[in-house]
Structure formats: C-alpha cells, structure tokens
Write an enzyme that holds these catalytic residues in place. Structure first.
Site, PDB file in Angstrom:
ATOM      1  N   CYS A 102      26.457   8.626  29.029  1.00 54.90           N
ATOM      2  CA  CYS A 102      26.784   9.973  29.484  1.00 54.90           C
ATOM      3  C   CYS A 102      25.832  10.383  30.595  1.00 54.90           C
ATOM      4  O   CYS A 102      24.729   9.841  30.705  1.00 54.90           O
ATOM      5  CB  CYS A 102      26.651  10.957  28.337  1.00 54.90           C
ATOM      6  SG  CYS A 102      27.768  10.546  27.017  1.00 54.90           S
TER       7      CYS A 102
ATOM      8  N   TYR B  53      36.689   2.269  21.656  1.00 52.55           N
ATOM      9  CA  TYR B  53      35.337   2.748  21.343  1.00 52.55           C
ATOM     10  C   TYR B  53      35.250   3.193  19.882  1.00 52.55           C
ATOM     11  O   TYR B  53      35.941   4.116  19.470  1.00 52.55           O
ATOM     12  CB  TYR B  53      35.032   3.895  22.307  1.00 52.55           C
ATOM     13  CG  TYR B  53      33.725   4.635  22.152  1.00 52.55           C
ATOM     14  CD1 TYR B  53      32.601   4.065  21.554  1.00 52.55           C
ATOM     15  CD2 TYR B  53      33.615   5.932  22.647  1.00 52.55           C
ATOM     16  CE1 TYR B  53      31.405   4.779  21.449  1.00 52.55           C
ATOM     17  CE2 TYR B  53      32.424   6.653  22.549  1.00 52.55           C
ATOM     18  CZ  TYR B  53      31.325   6.066  21.939  1.00 52.55           C
ATOM     19  OH  TYR B  53      30.156   6.771  21.836  1.00 52.55           O
TER      20      TYR B  53
ATOM     21  N   HIS C  33      29.209   7.426  15.836  1.00 52.16           N
ATOM     22  CA  HIS C  33      29.825   8.443  14.962  1.00 52.16           C
ATOM     23  C   HIS C  33      30.655   9.433  15.774  1.00 52.16           C
ATOM     24  O   HIS C  33      30.838  10.576  15.376  1.00 52.16           O
ATOM     25  CB  HIS C  33      28.755   9.222  14.171  1.00 52.16           C
ATOM     26  CG  HIS C  33      28.030   8.377  13.172  1.00 52.16           C
ATOM     27  ND1 HIS C  33      26.697   8.522  12.906  1.00 52.16           N
ATOM     28  CD2 HIS C  33      28.462   7.371  12.390  1.00 52.16           C
ATOM     29  CE1 HIS C  33      26.323   7.631  11.992  1.00 52.16           C
ATOM     30  NE2 HIS C  33      27.382   6.918  11.669  1.00 52.16           N
TER      31      HIS C  33
ATOM     32  N   ASP D 239      20.843   4.389  18.329  1.00 52.20           N
ATOM     33  CA  ASP D 239      21.138   3.530  19.478  1.00 52.20           C
ATOM     34  C   ASP D 239      20.168   3.842  20.627  1.00 52.20           C
ATOM     35  O   ASP D 239      19.620   2.935  21.251  1.00 52.20           O
ATOM     36  CB  ASP D 239      22.587   3.761  19.915  1.00 52.20           C
ATOM     37  CG  ASP D 239      23.040   2.778  20.974  1.00 52.20           C
ATOM     38  OD1 ASP D 239      22.479   1.668  21.040  1.00 52.20           O
ATOM     39  OD2 ASP D 239      23.963   3.116  21.742  1.00 52.20           O
TER      40      ASP D 239
END
Ligand code: ADP
Ligand code: SF4
Length: 689
Positions: free
Chosen positions: A31, A170, A174, A266
């Site tokens: 992002c 994807y 979560h 991550d």
C-alpha cells in the site's frame, strides 16, 4: 569470486506462467496512500522501482467492486472500465523500464466498511465489520458467491486490459474474503463453502481456476497466501492447515507469494522482529510442495542472504516491500557491485503509518519516496550545484547528515560539524535503546557516503558558536542543531494548566537517560504526553534494569501513535509482561518530592503516584541559539532545518535535510510557485464520476 559472479543468480530471468521476469527481484504488493486518488503519483513511484531494477513491480490491493470499498484509504480501484486508464499509467511506467507489472485484486469482505459506496458488507458468515464501528456484514448466499466470482473474473479481464502481466488472487493479512473463507472462526457456514478445509478452500480454488481461465493465456496468476497466522494452535499454522492448503492448490497458481498474517506480523518492525529474513522458517516448506516459483519476504536487504535463500531452496524470487521503499535502486546497486550504497530499511514502519492515515507513503530512509511525481525527485539523482561553492552544516543528526550528503552530491565543498563525540545526533542516542539498534542505519548509510567524498570534511567534538561559524568564512550555513526534551511537564494535555513542580522533586527527561544517567533509587513514574515510541522504550529499559515503573498517559492506550506503525499492542503487552504499572486517561497535575499527582482526564479526580523520580516525556524545545545569533550577520544562506525547525519524526528530519539541499540556490519565487504538483479532480463534463 567477483561480486558480479557471486550475485549473478539473482539476475537470472524466471519464467512465470506465460510471462518472464527479467530477474529475481520482486516488489510484492504494498500500500502507498496514493492509489485511485493519486494515480500519477503511484505510476511514477512504481516506475522508479522498475528503473531501479525490480524485475516485477506490483501495485497494491485493488478493490474489484463497490462492495469492497476501502474509503477513506487510498488503495487501487478497478470497479469498472473507467478505472483502467489510471492503472494503465502505472503499467506503462513499469513496462517502460522493462519490468513486469502485477496487480493485487482484492475483495475485502468485512475488512471494507463501504463508507463511500454504502453497499452492504459481505462476509463468509454474519459478523461485525473489522473496525470498532456499529455495522455488521451479512453472510454471503449462493447468489452473492456467484456474483463475487464474476466480479473477480471481470476485474481480471480489466486488469489484463490495463496492461498487467501478473494477476493476483489474494488470501492474506486477514484482509480478504478468500482468506476469511479459509479461517474457521470467520467461516461458520454449513454448505459446501464451510466446514472441512476442502470446503473452506473451495472459493479460493474457484477464483484461481476462473482467473486462469479468463486471462491465463497472457497473464501469470499469482496467489498471495498467508501460510501461518502466528497464533500457534489458535490459528492457521504452516505445519498444519497452511501446509494442507499449499498441497491442495500446489500447481494452480503460476506463482506462490507466501507470507504470514496479519499485516503486523508480515510487516513486523525491527523493534519486535530484529532478524532480517524472519519469515523463512514459516514459508520454507512451500517450495517442496509445488513446481511453481515461490516468492517470499522478510525485510531482506542483504544480497548474501538473498543468494543463500535461493541456494537453500527457500524461494525462487526475492520479495520486498519495505526494502524496495527504502531503496528503489537496491537491485541495480547489487548488479553494479555497489553493495555499500544500499540504503537499508530500518524497520520503523513510518511507511505503514502514512498509509494507515490515508496519506501518501513516506520513508525514514528514503526522503524521495512519494515525491517522484509531485516534486520530480529521483532517489539517485539531484541537480548539480549552481554558483555557490561552499556550505557549512552544523549538527550531524538525521537532518544535518542528509543535508550534507545531498549538498556533497551536488558538488559543493561541505563542512559538517557536530558537538558530540560521534556524529548521528538523535539516531545515535535512540539506537542504543532496547530494540532500536537498526535505526543507526540512518546515520551509517549517510556517514559511509560522506566519508568517501573528497569534497566533505566532518568534525566531531566541535561545538560551534556564532563566532566560530563566522570565523570559518563559509557563506552558506545550514543549522541542524536539533532539540531537547522539556523538563517542565508542558505538553498538549497540560497547555491550559501547566503542572506545579515543587522544589526538590527529582525530574528527568529522555535526554538524561540517553546520556547514561539513571533515575535515583526507588520507584520511577513516567508521564507520556508524546505518545510515540520513546516513553514506551524508556519504560521497557527501566523495567529491564529492574526498576519499579509506573507509566501514566492521558490517552487510553500506551504509545497510541504506534498503532499506526502496527506495534501498539506489542508495546503494551511487553510493558505489562515486564511488570510496568499502566495508568491511562490521566493528566499530570503536580510533582513534589516522592509523589506525582495526576488527575482523571474525564472527571478531574486527583490521584497520587508514589515515586522517587519522574521521567517527563512531553514536548521538545528547539535548539535555535546558534541560528538566532547568526541572523543579520551577512551570511548568504542561513537556514534552520530538522528538529531545530520543528521537532517531529526522524523521517521528518531526514526529509527536511533533503529538501534544504534540493532547494539550495533555487529562488524563493520558484520554491513558492511549485510547492508540489497535485492531482486535482477534473471538472470537465464526465470528469466527476
Ligand atoms: P535532527 O533530528 O534535526 O537531525 P538531532 O537532535 O538528531 O537533530 O541532531 C542535532 C545535532 O546537532 C546533535 O548531534 C548535536 O550534538 C548537534 N549540535 C547542536 N548544537 C550544536 C552546535 N552549536 N554546534 C555543533 N553541533 C551542535
Ligand atoms: Fe523501512 Fe522505515 Fe522506510 Fe518503511 S519507513 S521502508 S520501515 S525505513
């Protein structure tokens, strides 16, 4: 072995389904706060990554339908064909440099609030949205599932039309329906999409097959999958269902892009995950279960580690988000044997912070990140000097170091002086605190560069007053003298009513602790009105030193700012585990010997915290003495930069240093005129849609 040979394996082309990546450097989706709101900025930023040698450059999660509306966050959007031209800008910029473009299609289920679209929120089962918001998602019925599969397929076709070479399914972080369907706590269905693992994976299998059928002849299909939730037996584990999913879908995608969930795991910060390559133990099994190429991440910046990961058969492609943000030219530097020029990510997650606020991405290490289009800044290029020849930079913290380095790159004779024994300023001091060691990379990278330049002189232990500066006879002076922490308890919550500080009270600031002082024996109270990391880190340090610590904050959580860097929950847990007593929602009222008086932020009710000393973490005072004394002394340039001009993040100080160096010898009129380019909504007919 020459460096070129040593690392040549990284530059081998890799077949990915119907397309070929020119090398093994793979910028995974990340992002960036630009997205559908700032498409030209995103295109330029991704283009720079391609120019820097990333063989695959991905975009970020891309909403496929109005039922997956992530507003107010600025992700990519592909709701219909009108979104294609904006994405085409990006694929063109990436292709222009010979790299492959990847798109991460996403339906976010209950992770989308649909605030703009006002569409119903969809999920595997009835459940709340993934935010503290009084709104629930409804369980998708069969028609919803059929629709979702069609939206995904249609989005894949549009993505292909926009020029993407790799199209993602994807299931990670979560954040998406594909993963939500797999997780038993989010999927309580009793039809063929719920229950057994095979049923919970059915939707993902269908998405993979249908995407392949739609675009697989021209595009590679990547599957981003979180193999482990890092919750032990309470979640999906790589040793159990994570592995079973890989086994079930082994040959369906053309690329396995594997990681751990959630995003905080991550993109773990160095403070809580100091080890580069920290995901290897989780993802290492995937390659043995598929013949398809595997890409993995883990803040990998060392070319030796990259080669070893490939040789050991852990991955085929080196995935990176943050290392590619900190240094878009990392691959090219390896290829050209310029290893010591790599600007390594420090794992601070200031990049994540910006996205979490819906603001354009920025980076502590790379001040040009986010400025590629709007200011035309290039991470590796800067205009040569104009008429002036010399510059003095006072203060070798992040602002002074960056300013000096960029001025030197422009070709000026640069003198850099700092009062301290060693250069580095606040990063030198802060990097000695628990978990912040990697932050020294901010200074190390710049010092390494500066020390190799013939046009730079660095002086430590050189406190400069105005007379010394004028004696140097250098007409251009940049003052980066930093700031120090206030000792009077004044901060945003005590502005109206500054605390009463009684004589004899033992008061300390972060500067004292970082200078090596210890609070006097007995309990220590910390009052945090800064809300970033420092107070929490100092509490951790003092508790580790065996001190009895009470942490008081006017906020309802400790270190609230760090929610934006994905660390808040870890900081609070660590302090609790270390026995730190936490008092929230209280404001400092008074300090007297042996006691700190605080008052409830809501009722005003007073309370005593017995302590032998108080550590105040409130605001900082700018160090402007030198700057003020030099005003009116006939210098051509006198500029105050960094924390001395406005105390803020290390990222802000680096940025200020960079900006000052870029603007040096530009006229004020020029600077004012093109503050930066903006992407303004078109008012042409049909422009407002
Ligand atoms: P920033 O974050 O803006 O770079 P820092 O606080 O990290 O600021 O660094 C400021 C540096 O300036 C410190 O290392 C400090 O020793 C140095 N400094 C402050 N005043 C002077 C001075 N008058 N002469 C030389 N160095 C100074
Ligand atoms: Fe790394 Fe920090 Fe830059 Fe993010 S902001 S890329 S974590 S250095």
């Amino acid at each position: 072995m020459s460096e070129a040979t040593k690392y040549s394996v990284l530059f081998e082309p890799i077949q990915l389904g119907p397309v070929t990546a020119p090398n093994r450097f793979y910028q995974v989706p990340h992002c960036n706060g630009m997205g559908h709101i700032r498409p030209q900025a995103e295109a330029a930023m991704r283009g720079i990554k391609a120019e820097g040698g990333w063989g695959v450059v991905s975009n970020q999660e891309t909403e496929i339908h109005p039922t997956s509306d992530l507003s107010p966050y600025a992700e990519n959007r592909l709701w219909d064909a009108r979104d294609v031209p904006a994405l085409r800008l990006m694929t063109d910029a990436i292709h222009d440099k010979g790299s492959l473009a990847a798109i991460e299609l996403a339906h976010n289920g209950n992770h989308a609030q649909n605030l703009q679209s006002r569409a119903p929120v969809l999920a595997a089962s009835d459940m709340s949205v993934d935010f503290p918001f009084p709104k629930q998602a409804r369980a998708m019925d069969k028609a919803d599932i059929r629709n979702f599969r069609r939206w995904h397929r249609e989005a894949a076709l549009r993505a292909r039309d926009a020029g993407f070479d790799i199209i993602y399914v994807y299931a990670g972080h979560h954040m998406t329906l594909a993963q939500h369907f797999m997780l038993p706590h989010m999927n309580q269905r009793n039809d063929e999409y719920g229950g057994s693992l095979e049923n919970r994976v059915r939707l993902t299998r269908e998405l993979l097959e249908e995407t392949h059928e739609a675009v697989g002849d021209t595009c590679a299909i990547a599957f981003r999958f979180a193999v482990d939730e890092m919750l032990g037996a309470d979640g999906m584990q790589a040793v159990e269902e994570g592995r079973a999913v890989v086994e079930m879908l082994a040959e369906l995608p053309d690329i396995w892009d594997v990681n751990v969930a959630g995003w905080d795991n991550d993109s773990a910060t160095t403070r809580f995950q100091p080890q580069d390559g920290y995901q290897n133990d989780y993802i290492g099994f995937v390659k043995s279960m598929t013949t398809k190429p595997v890409v993995g991440v883990g803040r990998i910046t060392s070319p030796d580690m990259m080669v070893s990961m490939i040789r050991k058969g852990i991955v085929d492609l080196i995935g990176a988000a943050r290392p590619s943000i900190a240094d878009p030219f990392l691959p090219l530097k390896i290829e050209q044997g310029r290893i010591d020029e790599i600007r390594e990510c420090i794992g601070c997650n200031i990049c994540v912070m910006a996205d979490n606020l819906g603001a354009p991405i920025r980076c502590t290490q790379n001040p040009t990140m986010g400025e590629e289009w709007r200011r035309g800044w290039h991470p590796e290029q800067i205009a040569p000097k104009a008429d002036e020849n010399e510059a003095l930079v006072v203060g070798a913290g992040p602002a002074g170091l960056e300013c000096a380095m960029q001025l030197a790159r422009r070709g000026y004779q640069v003198t850099l002086a700092d009062a301290a024994d060693e250069p580095g300023g606040r990063v030198l001091l802060e990097s000695r605190l628990p978990g912040l060691g990697a932050w020294m990379r901010v200074a190390d990278y710049r010092l390494q560069d500066l020390r190799q330049r013939a046009n730079v002189q660095i002086f430590a232990q050189s406190h400069l007053g105005p007379d010394e500066v004028l004696e140097l006879d250098i007409p251009n002076v940049f003052v980066a003298t930093g700031s120090h922490w206030r000792k009077d308890g004044v901060g945003s919550n005590t502005l109206r009513k500054p605390p009463e500080i009684h004589a004899g009270a033992a008061i300390m600031t972060p500067d004292d602790i970082m200078a090596g002082m210890s609070p006097p024996g007995g309990p220590v109270a910390i009052y945090d009105d800064d809300h970033a990391y420092i107070a929490g880190v100092l509490a951790e340090k003092l508790a580790q030193d065996g001190r009895d610590v009470t942490f008081v904050t006017p906020e309802s959580l400790v270190s609230t700012f760090t929610s934006l860097t994905l660390e808040q929950h870890r900081i609070q847990a660590r302090l609790l585990e270390l026995g730190v007593k936490i008092i929230c929602n209280h404001v400092l009222a008074a300090i007297e010997p042996g006691n700190m008086q605080i008052s409830c932020g809501f009722t005003g009710q007073q309370k005593d915290v017995r302590c032998n000393s108080v550590l105040l973490v409130t605001e900082r005072t700018r160090e402007t003495q030198l700057y003020d004394a030099l005003k009116g002394k006939g210098l051509n340039t006198l500029e105050l930069i960094g924390d001395a001009a406005g105390p803020a993040l290390i990222a802000d100080a680096v940025y200020a240093g960079h900006m000052a160096a870029r603007n040096f010898e530009r006229s004020q009129a020029d600077i004012d005129q093109d503050w930066f380019r903006r992407e303004i909504v078109s008012l042409e007919e049909g422009g407002l849609q």
